[in-house]
Scaffold this motif. Structure first.
Motif, PDB file in Angstrom:
ATOM      1  N   VAL A   1      11.382   7.143 -11.139  1.00 28.44           N
ATOM      2  CA  VAL A   1      10.109   7.347 -10.472  1.00 28.44           C
ATOM      3  C   VAL A   1       9.789   6.067  -9.701  1.00 28.44           C
ATOM      4  N   ARG A   2       9.367   6.203  -8.457  1.00 27.14           N
ATOM      5  CA  ARG A   2       9.125   5.013  -7.631  1.00 27.14           C
ATOM      6  C   ARG A   2       7.889   5.210  -6.781  1.00 27.14           C
ATOM      7  N   ALA A   3       7.330   4.073  -6.369  1.00 31.13           N
ATOM      8  CA  ALA A   3       6.159   4.075  -5.498  1.00 31.13           C
ATOM      9  C   ALA A   3       6.141   2.773  -4.716  1.00 31.13           C
ATOM     10  N   PRO A   4       5.683   2.808  -3.462  1.00 30.57           N
ATOM     11  CA  PRO A   4       5.579   1.568  -2.678  1.00 30.57           C
ATOM     12  C   PRO A   4       4.583   0.608  -3.322  1.00 30.57           C
ATOM     13  N   ALA A   5       4.907  -0.672  -3.282  1.00 32.22           N
ATOM     14  CA  ALA A   5       4.036  -1.677  -3.887  1.00 32.22           C
ATOM     15  C   ALA A   5       4.210  -2.996  -3.159  1.00 32.22           C
ATOM     16  N   ALA A   6       3.165  -3.812  -3.220  1.00 34.92           N
ATOM     17  CA  ALA A   6       3.230  -5.181  -2.689  1.00 34.92           C
ATOM     18  C   ALA A   6       3.233  -6.137  -3.864  1.00 34.92           C
ATOM     19  N   PHE A   7       3.986  -7.219  -3.747  1.00 32.84           N
ATOM     20  CA  PHE A   7       4.107  -8.202  -4.819  1.00 32.84           C
ATOM     21  C   PHE A   7       3.744  -9.575  -4.275  1.00 32.84           C
ATOM     22  N   SER A   8       3.102 -10.370  -5.116  1.00 36.60           N
ATOM     23  CA  SER A   8       2.688 -11.703  -4.686  1.00 36.60           C
ATOM     24  C   SER A   8       2.717 -12.648  -5.867  1.00 36.60           C
ATOM     25  N   ILE A   9       2.661 -13.937  -5.547  1.00 38.18           N
ATOM     26  CA  ILE A   9       2.604 -14.981  -6.559  1.00 38.18           C
ATOM     27  C   ILE A   9       1.785 -16.128  -6.000  1.00 38.18           C
ATOM     28  N   GLN A  10       0.942 -16.717  -6.857  1.00 39.45           N
ATOM     29  CA  GLN A  10       0.115 -17.848  -6.472  1.00 39.45           C
ATOM     30  C   GLN A  10       0.589 -19.050  -7.273  1.00 39.45           C
ATOM     31  N   GLU A  11       1.110 -20.019  -6.567  1.00 45.43           N
ATOM     32  CA  GLU A  11       1.660 -21.187  -7.262  1.00 45.43           C
ATOM     33  C   GLU A  11       1.316 -22.444  -6.487  1.00 45.43           C
ATOM     34  N   GLU A  12       0.539 -23.336  -7.144  1.00 40.56           N
ATOM     35  CA  GLU A  12       0.167 -24.621  -6.569  1.00 40.56           C
ATOM     36  C   GLU A  12      -0.512 -24.443  -5.214  1.00 40.56           C
TER      37      GLU A  12
ATOM     38  N   GLU B   1      -0.097 -22.309  -2.946  1.00 36.13           N
ATOM     39  CA  GLU B   1       0.717 -21.751  -1.860  1.00 36.13           C
ATOM     40  C   GLU B   1       1.131 -20.322  -2.219  1.00 36.13           C
ATOM     41  N   PRO B   2       0.411 -19.321  -1.732  1.00 40.36           N
ATOM     42  CA  PRO B   2       0.745 -17.944  -2.092  1.00 40.36           C
ATOM     43  C   PRO B   2       2.000 -17.471  -1.359  1.00 40.36           C
ATOM     44  N   ARG B   3       2.756 -16.635  -2.041  1.00 37.45           N
ATOM     45  CA  ARG B   3       3.918 -15.988  -1.432  1.00 37.45           C
ATOM     46  C   ARG B   3       3.815 -14.499  -1.740  1.00 37.45           C
ATOM     47  N   ALA B   4       4.237 -13.685  -0.779  1.00 42.71           N
ATOM     48  CA  ALA B   4       4.048 -12.241  -0.950  1.00 42.71           C
ATOM     49  C   ALA B   4       5.221 -11.481  -0.362  1.00 42.71           C
ATOM     50  N   GLU B   5       5.441 -10.303  -0.930  1.00 47.30           N
ATOM     51  CA  GLU B   5       6.408  -9.337  -0.414  1.00 47.30           C
ATOM     52  C   GLU B   5       5.647  -8.030  -0.238  1.00 47.30           C
ATOM     53  N   PRO B   6       5.241  -7.698   0.998  1.00 43.90           N
ATOM     54  CA  PRO B   6       4.370  -6.533   1.198  1.00 43.90           C
ATOM     55  C   PRO B   6       5.093  -5.192   1.149  1.00 43.90           C
ATOM     56  N   SER B   7       6.416  -5.192   1.265  1.00 46.00           N
ATOM     57  CA  SER B   7       7.150  -3.924   1.395  1.00 46.00           C
ATOM     58  C   SER B   7       8.103  -3.730   0.232  1.00 46.00           C
ATOM     59  N   GLY B   8       7.572  -3.860  -0.975  1.00 44.60           N
ATOM     60  CA  GLY B   8       8.409  -3.691  -2.150  1.00 44.60           C
ATOM     61  C   GLY B   8       8.321  -2.292  -2.728  1.00 44.60           C
ATOM     62  N   GLN B   9       8.896  -2.147  -3.924  1.00 45.28           N
ATOM     63  CA  GLN B   9       8.969  -0.839  -4.557  1.00 45.28           C
ATOM     64  C   GLN B   9       8.903  -1.025  -6.071  1.00 45.28           C
ATOM     65  N   MET B  10       7.962  -0.347  -6.721  1.00 42.35           N
ATOM     66  CA  MET B  10       7.906  -0.361  -8.185  1.00 42.35           C
ATOM     67  C   MET B  10       8.647   0.870  -8.696  1.00 42.35           C
ATOM     68  N   VAL B  11       9.550   0.653  -9.651  1.00 37.16           N
ATOM     69  CA  VAL B  11      10.456   1.709 -10.092  1.00 37.16           C
ATOM     70  C   VAL B  11      10.397   1.842 -11.606  1.00 37.16           C
ATOM     71  N   GLU B  12      10.258   3.068 -12.076  1.00 35.04           N
ATOM     72  CA  GLU B  12      10.406   3.375 -13.501  1.00 35.04           C
ATOM     73  C   GLU B  12      11.803   3.922 -13.733  1.00 35.04           C
ATOM     74  N   LEU B  13      12.564   3.236 -14.588  1.00 40.88           N
ATOM     75  CA  LEU B  13      13.946   3.645 -14.847  1.00 40.88           C
ATOM     76  C   LEU B  13      14.325   3.205 -16.243  1.00 40.88           C
TER      77      LEU B  13
ATOM     78  N   ASN C   1      12.903  -4.633  -5.348  1.00 38.64           N
ATOM     79  CA  ASN C   1      12.549  -3.674  -6.392  1.00 38.64           C
ATOM     80  C   ASN C   1      12.051  -4.393  -7.639  1.00 38.64           C
ATOM     81  N   ALA C   2      11.055  -3.799  -8.289  1.00 40.03           N
ATOM     82  CA  ALA C   2      10.566  -4.275  -9.586  1.00 40.03           C
ATOM     83  C   ALA C   2      10.579  -3.100 -10.557  1.00 40.03           C
ATOM     84  N   PHE C   3      11.303  -3.233 -11.667  1.00 37.36           N
ATOM     85  CA  PHE C   3      11.448  -2.151 -12.637  1.00 37.36           C
ATOM     86  C   PHE C   3      10.463  -2.383 -13.782  1.00 37.36           C
TER      87      PHE C   3
END
Length: 514
Positions: free
Chosen positions: A112-123, A125-137, A217-219
């Motif tokens: 099962v999958r759905a579009p998702a955005a991923f980000s991280i805040q560190e020191e 300086e934010p970093r992001a991946e706007p075109s990711g995918q969350m996957v149940e497997l 992808n993030a599972f």
């Protein structure tokens, strides 16, 4: 392959004549060695055309191999899949396909999958991946999908609640490692997840249905997406979809030939429901790779054909020039009994001495030409958007062989026909170094051949207009018509201005006509 056979026969004739006629061999070798400047010029002109042709084949090989690589990174053992937004019906479809008792299918699973955005805040300086995918497997069982754990890219257990397993593409995009925390944004909600481990971007771990090379992808634990959508899916958001994955018997590419057969088995199992669409992704990806590689080879070959034509004209011009310099010598040789065929043999031997090094050096130079084109094109293909592709240089030995054979064969054929024309000298005029008489009118044979060439050009142009894949006909058609009608036009118009007009019009069409 017929091309290497033709080249072997062509060079075989050269070597046979050299052995059989040592007098003509000495004449050809002596003229080649004495006129070093002309020899180098002929070889350079020939090898440039060969290099362009070889480079175009290498570009096609690279594009083919790069697209094929996505079959490994995006699909792995996946040969077909079925997408259904209804998880209950998708589970039923999976059971129906799993119940098929046929050795041509060696794996069935679902995710099962759905579009998702991923980000991280560190020191700060934010970093992001706007075109990711969350996957149940279920990663534990997915590792055995298709019978090759390496091809799936999956290892280890399914992540616990609050944890995620990400692939290398997402890890590189966010610059995270195991133990870091990332934020997933989807369905209007934000979820904090701890990275349990990083998987290679390969097979199921890199599963992606888009045309991008990057597959972040993030599972997560099965049921995560369902809990996030309990209150409904926000307007405009893409709901989770369940995808049933099927693997054919064989490796990553070896199972693709069974696609049509397995597709029939799936259709028999699930019935004739038109809403169920089987995506033959693996075979489609390989077909696209082959078609795209061929198209780009044809594109660069057509562009490089101008360099090939220039090389042919250079060969003709130099051989005509050499014959003019040796006009008196050729006349004396004919006067003492040498036949026209012997002159042709001598020039053909000389052409073989040019064609062999030109073909070898041109094929070697073509590797550099192909590499340079790929370096420039890589930035274009990796530009992002709806399509992106990482080009990786690839070279097939057959491309080098084809490039060498085409370059050498074109050189030998050009020399042969030019030699036949040169051998038709008048002995008296050659000995006395008198100019050849100018013809006021073209021969009837020349007029007929010219009209035929014009008809071929017109038909090529018409075929190009009616087909999306025949643009070379559009490009070459008008120049063929003009040059074919040149003998006829010269009967009624001054020849020199007419030739200049035809040449200029053809050049303008070649530059601006596309």
């Amino acid at each position: 392959m017929i091309l290497p056979v033709l080249v072997a026969l062509a060079f075989g004739v050269v070597f046979y004549q050299m052995i059989r006629r040592p007098d003509l061999r000495r004449l050809a070798v002596r003229d080649t060695a004495r006129r070093r400047g002309e020899t180098i010029l002929v070889i350079v002109g020939s090898l440039l055309g060969t290099a362009i042709m070889t480079g175009s084949f290498i570009v096609g090989d690279t594009l083919d191999a790069s697209i094929r690589a996505t079959a490994t990174t995006h699909l792995g053992p996946i040969d077909e899949f079925i997408v259904d937004p209804d998880p209950q019906r998708a589970a039923q479809i999976q059971e129906q396909i799993t119940s098929i008792d046929d050795r041509r299918i060696d794996g069935v699973t679902s995710l099962v999958r759905a579009p998702a955005a991923f980000s991280i805040q560190e020191e700060g300086e934010p970093r992001a991946e706007p075109s990711g995918q969350m996957v149940e497997l279920d990663l534990e069982t997915a590792a055995d999908f298709g019978g090759d754990p390496v091809a799936t890219g999956v290892s280890g257990g399914t992540p616990a609640p609050g944890e995620t397993v990400i692939n290398q593409d997402l890890a590189d995009s966010l610059s995270v490692v195991a133990g870091d925390e990332i934020t997933a944004s989807l369905f209007g909600r934000r979820v904090q997840l701890t990275v349990d481990r990083v998987l290679p971007t390969n097979g199921l771990a890199g599963f992606w249905t888009g045309q991008e090379s990057n597959t972040p992808n993030a599972f997560v634990e099965p049921g995560t997406l369902a809990s996030l959508t309990q209150g409904g899916v926000p307007e405009g958001a893409v709901p989770p979809t369940t995808t049933v994955l099927i693997s054919n018997r064989g490796g990553v590419e070896d199972g693709a030939p069974l696609t049509n057969q397995v597709n029939g088995l799936i259709r028999t199992a699930v019935g004739d429901d038109p809403s169920i669409r089987v995506e033959t992704v693996k075979q489609d990806a390989l077909d696209v790779a082959k078609e795209s590689g061929d198209q780009f080879s044809q594109l660069f070959f057509s562009i490089g054909s101008f360099a090939v034509i220039a090389g042919i004209l250079l060969l003709v011009q130099i051989f005509v020039m050499l014959s003019e310099e040796r006009k008196g010598q050729l006349g004396m040789l004919r006067a003492v009994g040498m036949r026209r065929s012997d002159l042709v043999r001598s020039f053909y031997m000389q052409g073989g001495l040019y064609a062999l090094p030109a073909g070898l050096l041109g094929a070697a130079l073509g590797i550099g030409v192909g590499w340079a084109i790929i370096k420039v094109a890589a930035k274009i293909f990796a530009g992002g958007g709806d399509f992106s592709l990482d080009l990786t240089f690839s070279l097939e030995p057959g491309s080098l062989l084809t490039g060498f054979c085409l370059g050498a064969l074109i050189s030998l054929i050009t020399v042969l026909f030019t030699s036949v024309r040169i051998s038709r000298i008048n002995i008296i005029r050659a000995i006395r170094d008198l100019p050849e008489p100018t013809r006021s009118k073209a021969k009837l044979r020349t007029l007929i051949i010219g009209v035929l060439v014009a008809l071929v050009g017109a038909m090529s142009f018409a075929a190009g207009l009616s087909s999306t894949d025949a643009w070379p006909g559009i490009l070459l058609g008008p120049p063929l018509v003009l040059f074919g009608l040149l003998p006829t036009m010269s009967r009624f118009l001054p020849r020199r201005p007419t030739v200049i007009f035809v040449a200029a019009a053809s050049l303008a069409w070649g530059v601006l006509g596309d």
